[in-house]
Design a protein around this motif. Structure first.
Motif, PDB file in Angstrom:
ATOM      1  N   GLU A  46     -52.736 -44.518  -2.455  1.00  0.00           N
ATOM      2  CA  GLU A  46     -53.548 -44.746  -1.201  1.00  0.00           C
ATOM      3  C   GLU A  46     -54.189 -44.056  -0.412  1.00  0.00           C
ATOM      4  N   GLU A  47     -54.810 -43.068  -1.257  1.00  0.00           N
ATOM      5  CA  GLU A  47     -56.228 -42.382  -1.136  1.00  0.00           C
ATOM      6  C   GLU A  47     -56.856 -42.802  -1.565  1.00  0.00           C
ATOM      7  N   ARG A  48     -57.121 -43.375  -2.966  1.00  0.00           N
ATOM      8  CA  ARG A  48     -58.055 -43.583  -3.195  1.00  0.00           C
ATOM      9  C   ARG A  48     -58.031 -45.477  -2.632  1.00  0.00           C
ATOM     10  N   LEU A  49     -57.264 -46.378  -2.598  1.00  0.00           N
ATOM     11  CA  LEU A  49     -57.792 -47.649  -1.554  1.00  0.00           C
ATOM     12  C   LEU A  49     -58.019 -47.718  -0.658  1.00  0.00           C
ATOM     13  N   GLU A  50     -58.119 -46.390   0.498  1.00  0.00           N
ATOM     14  CA  GLU A  50     -58.645 -45.962   1.885  1.00  0.00           C
ATOM     15  C   GLU A  50     -60.042 -45.509   1.345  1.00  0.00           C
ATOM     16  N   SER A  51     -60.352 -44.777   0.135  1.00  0.00           N
ATOM     17  CA  SER A  51     -61.372 -44.930   0.514  1.00  0.00           C
ATOM     18  C   SER A  51     -62.294 -46.124  -0.082  1.00  0.00           C
ATOM     19  N   PHE A  52     -61.928 -47.464  -0.579  1.00  0.00           N
ATOM     20  CA  PHE A  52     -62.480 -48.099  -0.980  1.00  0.00           C
ATOM     21  C   PHE A  52     -62.640 -49.188  -0.139  1.00  0.00           C
ATOM     22  N   ARG A  53     -61.307 -49.537   1.062  1.00  0.00           N
ATOM     23  CA  ARG A  53     -60.946 -49.917   2.156  1.00  0.00           C
ATOM     24  C   ARG A  53     -62.637 -49.535   3.376  1.00  0.00           C
ATOM     25  N   ASN A  77     -67.147 -29.520 -13.305  1.00  0.00           N
ATOM     26  CA  ASN A  77     -68.273 -29.193 -12.546  1.00  0.00           C
ATOM     27  C   ASN A  77     -69.219 -30.161 -12.279  1.00  0.00           C
ATOM     28  N   ASP A  78     -69.826 -29.733 -13.034  1.00  0.00           N
ATOM     29  CA  ASP A  78     -71.184 -31.123 -13.080  1.00  0.00           C
ATOM     30  C   ASP A  78     -70.127 -32.891 -12.594  1.00  0.00           C
ATOM     31  N   SER A  79     -69.681 -32.912 -12.813  1.00  0.00           N
ATOM     32  CA  SER A  79     -69.137 -34.276 -12.672  1.00  0.00           C
ATOM     33  C   SER A  79     -68.994 -34.043 -10.686  1.00  0.00           C
ATOM     34  N   TYR A  80     -68.280 -32.734 -10.320  1.00  0.00           N
ATOM     35  CA  TYR A  80     -67.768 -33.146  -9.095  1.00  0.00           C
ATOM     36  C   TYR A  80     -69.117 -32.876  -8.078  1.00  0.00           C
ATOM     37  N   SER A  81     -69.975 -32.786  -8.469  1.00  0.00           N
ATOM     38  CA  SER A  81     -71.605 -32.244  -8.363  1.00  0.00           C
ATOM     39  C   SER A  81     -71.935 -32.789  -7.729  1.00  0.00           C
ATOM     40  N   ARG A  82     -71.837 -34.341  -8.985  1.00  0.00           N
ATOM     41  CA  ARG A  82     -72.601 -35.802  -8.362  1.00  0.00           C
ATOM     42  C   ARG A  82     -72.227 -36.555  -7.562  1.00  0.00           C
ATOM     43  N   LEU A  83     -70.346 -36.694  -7.071  1.00  0.00           N
ATOM     44  CA  LEU A  83     -69.596 -37.282  -6.572  1.00  0.00           C
ATOM     45  C   LEU A  83     -70.822 -37.287  -4.788  1.00  0.00           C
ATOM     46  N   LEU A  84     -70.751 -38.521  -4.720  1.00  0.00           N
ATOM     47  CA  LEU A  84     -71.372 -38.775  -3.330  1.00  0.00           C
ATOM     48  C   LEU A  84     -69.963 -39.036  -2.483  1.00  0.00           C
ATOM     49  N   THR A  85     -69.845 -37.760  -1.708  1.00  0.00           N
ATOM     50  CA  THR A  85     -68.715 -37.653  -0.899  1.00  0.00           C
ATOM     51  C   THR A  85     -69.281 -37.528   0.812  1.00  0.00           C
ATOM     52  N   GLY A  86     -68.451 -38.464   1.305  1.00  0.00           N
ATOM     53  CA  GLY A  86     -68.507 -37.724   3.310  1.00  0.00           C
ATOM     54  C   GLY A  86     -68.198 -39.299   3.813  1.00  0.00           C
ATOM     55  N   THR A  87     -67.999 -39.663   5.643  1.00  0.00           N
ATOM     56  CA  THR A  87     -68.167 -40.233   5.936  1.00  0.00           C
ATOM     57  C   THR A  87     -68.534 -41.885   5.250  1.00  0.00           C
ATOM     58  N   PRO A  88     -68.540 -42.835   6.056  1.00  0.00           N
ATOM     59  CA  PRO A  88     -68.568 -44.789   5.610  1.00  0.00           C
ATOM     60  C   PRO A  88     -69.978 -44.080   5.703  1.00  0.00           C
ATOM     61  N   ILE A 136     -66.154 -40.773  -2.796  1.00  0.00           N
ATOM     62  CA  ILE A 136     -64.272 -40.597  -2.210  1.00  0.00           C
ATOM     63  C   ILE A 136     -65.911 -40.611  -0.933  1.00  0.00           C
ATOM     64  N   CYS A 137     -64.962 -41.654  -0.439  1.00  0.00           N
ATOM     65  CA  CYS A 137     -65.416 -41.941   1.282  1.00  0.00           C
ATOM     66  C   CYS A 137     -63.999 -41.539   1.788  1.00  0.00           C
ATOM     67  N   ALA A 138     -64.141 -41.168   3.133  1.00  0.00           N
ATOM     68  CA  ALA A 138     -63.555 -40.673   3.905  1.00  0.00           C
ATOM     69  C   ALA A 138     -63.261 -40.830   5.564  1.00  0.00           C
ATOM     70  N   LYS A 139     -62.941 -40.686   6.069  1.00  0.00           N
ATOM     71  CA  LYS A 139     -62.904 -40.925   7.981  1.00  0.00           C
ATOM     72  C   LYS A 139     -63.704 -40.259   8.694  1.00  0.00           C
ATOM     73  N   THR A 140     -63.577 -38.618   7.531  1.00  0.00           N
ATOM     74  CA  THR A 140     -64.297 -36.847   8.217  1.00  0.00           C
ATOM     75  C   THR A 140     -64.695 -36.578   7.479  1.00  0.00           C
ATOM     76  N   GLU A 141     -65.488 -35.599   7.481  1.00  0.00           N
ATOM     77  CA  GLU A 141     -66.066 -34.637   6.331  1.00  0.00           C
ATOM     78  C   GLU A 141     -65.468 -33.608   5.790  1.00  0.00           C
ATOM     79  N   GLU A 142     -64.478 -33.681   7.390  1.00  0.00           N
ATOM     80  CA  GLU A 142     -63.168 -32.414   6.490  1.00  0.00           C
ATOM     81  C   GLU A 142     -62.631 -33.310   5.312  1.00  0.00           C
TER      82      GLU A 142
END
Length: 316
Positions: free
Chosen positions: A297-304, A257-268, A228-234
């Motif tokens: 729309e949020e999914r596309l933005e993460s990939f972009r 919950n185990d799967s959530y913990s393995r998600l890579l999240t953060g800014t690009p 999950i990639c977003a412009k800001t950490e928040e």
């Protein structure tokens, strides 16, 4: 190892929000077209059966539709659930795709049920017996794709025979699946986002015991990761908190919950650093990216955003 990373997409073809099955399939086409424009290497569709929020029971049909609406991105299954099917029919389907879309087709196979116990029985009978037969089915599929298959000593060919054959990949979440891929000389995709195993160790096992085959002369691996990639950490935290993770199909004993913990999240930049580190640790330079969101729309933005970060890395 070359630090340049390759990005590909794994699409579970979800129904998000109040979308219909028709809308979910239309969004799959949009996703494939967008990630092709953003230079992702592959678009793979998953197979599931009788699940309320997942729309793709037949990857081969969806891939044919998407192939006609894209031009160069590789198209594949993540995965065809081989215990349910005749290897001959699977080989015919993907050779047909490879003939229609030369040099663009991947055949990923797995052994998960893809749905509930009763759905699996309705689809192919005794699923456990079919799983036990998985090595024989992989061997038959491999022989069919290399034109060396025979039934009762009579040659049988999966037609049409494409000029460029589909690539054969096995998907899994543990050392057992890695060893099977190595034994049969296929590519291997490790599902890190669904596994509690150490991906670097699993892929090391695959490389160490790999046996060259008529389809592949050296080991090739991909790691499937949740991102999950977003412009800001928040914003990344907010999206993660309302993310939609797959339910059935998780390994025994694993919770959402185990799967959530393995998600890579953060800014690009943060995701880029995490992927580069994983690449070095696992000696793997291609990632099949699964992005769980509750809005298209949020999914596309993460990939972009992710594509932009990785293009910067490639151009350095």
């Amino acid at each position: 190892m070359n630090s340049q990373l390759k990005l590909s997409v794994l699409d579970l073809v979800p129904r998000l929000g109040e979308s219909s099955f028709e809308e979910a399939l239309q969004q799959a086409v949009i996703l494939a077209q967008k990630v092709e424009a953003w230079d992702y290497g592959r678009y793979w569709a998953a197979e599931h059966h009788d699940l309320e929020h997942l729309s793709c029971a037949s990857p081969e049909i969806l891939l044919s539709h998407i192939g006609a609406r894209t031009t160069r991105i590789r198209l594949g299954s993540g995965a065809v659930l081989l215990p349910h099917y005749s290897p001959l029919k699977v080989a015919e389907n993907f050779r047909m795709l490879a003939t229609l879309y030369p040099g663009r087709i991947d055949l990923g196979v797995g052994r998960a049920p893809g749905g509930s116990a009763h759905t699996s029985m309705a689809l192919s009978g005794n699923f456990l017996a079919n799983v036990a037969d998985m090595p024989n089915r992989v061997q038959a599929l491999k022989a069919l794709l290399s034109d060396s298959y025979a039934y009762e000593d009579v040659p049988v060919t999966a037609k049409p025979v494409p000029r460029i054959p589909p690539e054969l990949w096995m998907l899994g979440t543990n050392v057992k699946s890695a060893a099977m891929a190595a034994e049969f000389g296929t590519g291997y995709v490790f599902g890190q986002f669904m596994s509690d195993k150490n991906g670097a160790e699993v892929l090391r096992t695959y490389r160490e015991v790999f046996q060259p085959s008529s389809l592949l002369d050296r080991p090739r691996s991909i790691m499937a990761v949740g991102v999950i990639c977003a412009k800001t950490e928040e914003e990344a935290v907010r999206l993660t908190e309302k993310a939609s993770m797959p339910g059935p199909g998780l390994p025994e004993g694993q919770t959402e919950n185990d799967s959530y913990s393995r998600l890579l999240t953060g800014t690009p930049e943060q995701i880029r650093a995490k992927l580069l580190n994983m690449s070095v640790q696992a000696q793997c330079n291609e990632f099949l990216v699964f992005t769980p969101m509750d809005r298209y729309e949020e999914r596309l933005e993460s990939f972009r955003l992710l594509a932009g970060a990785m293009l910067d890395e490639i151009n350095e």
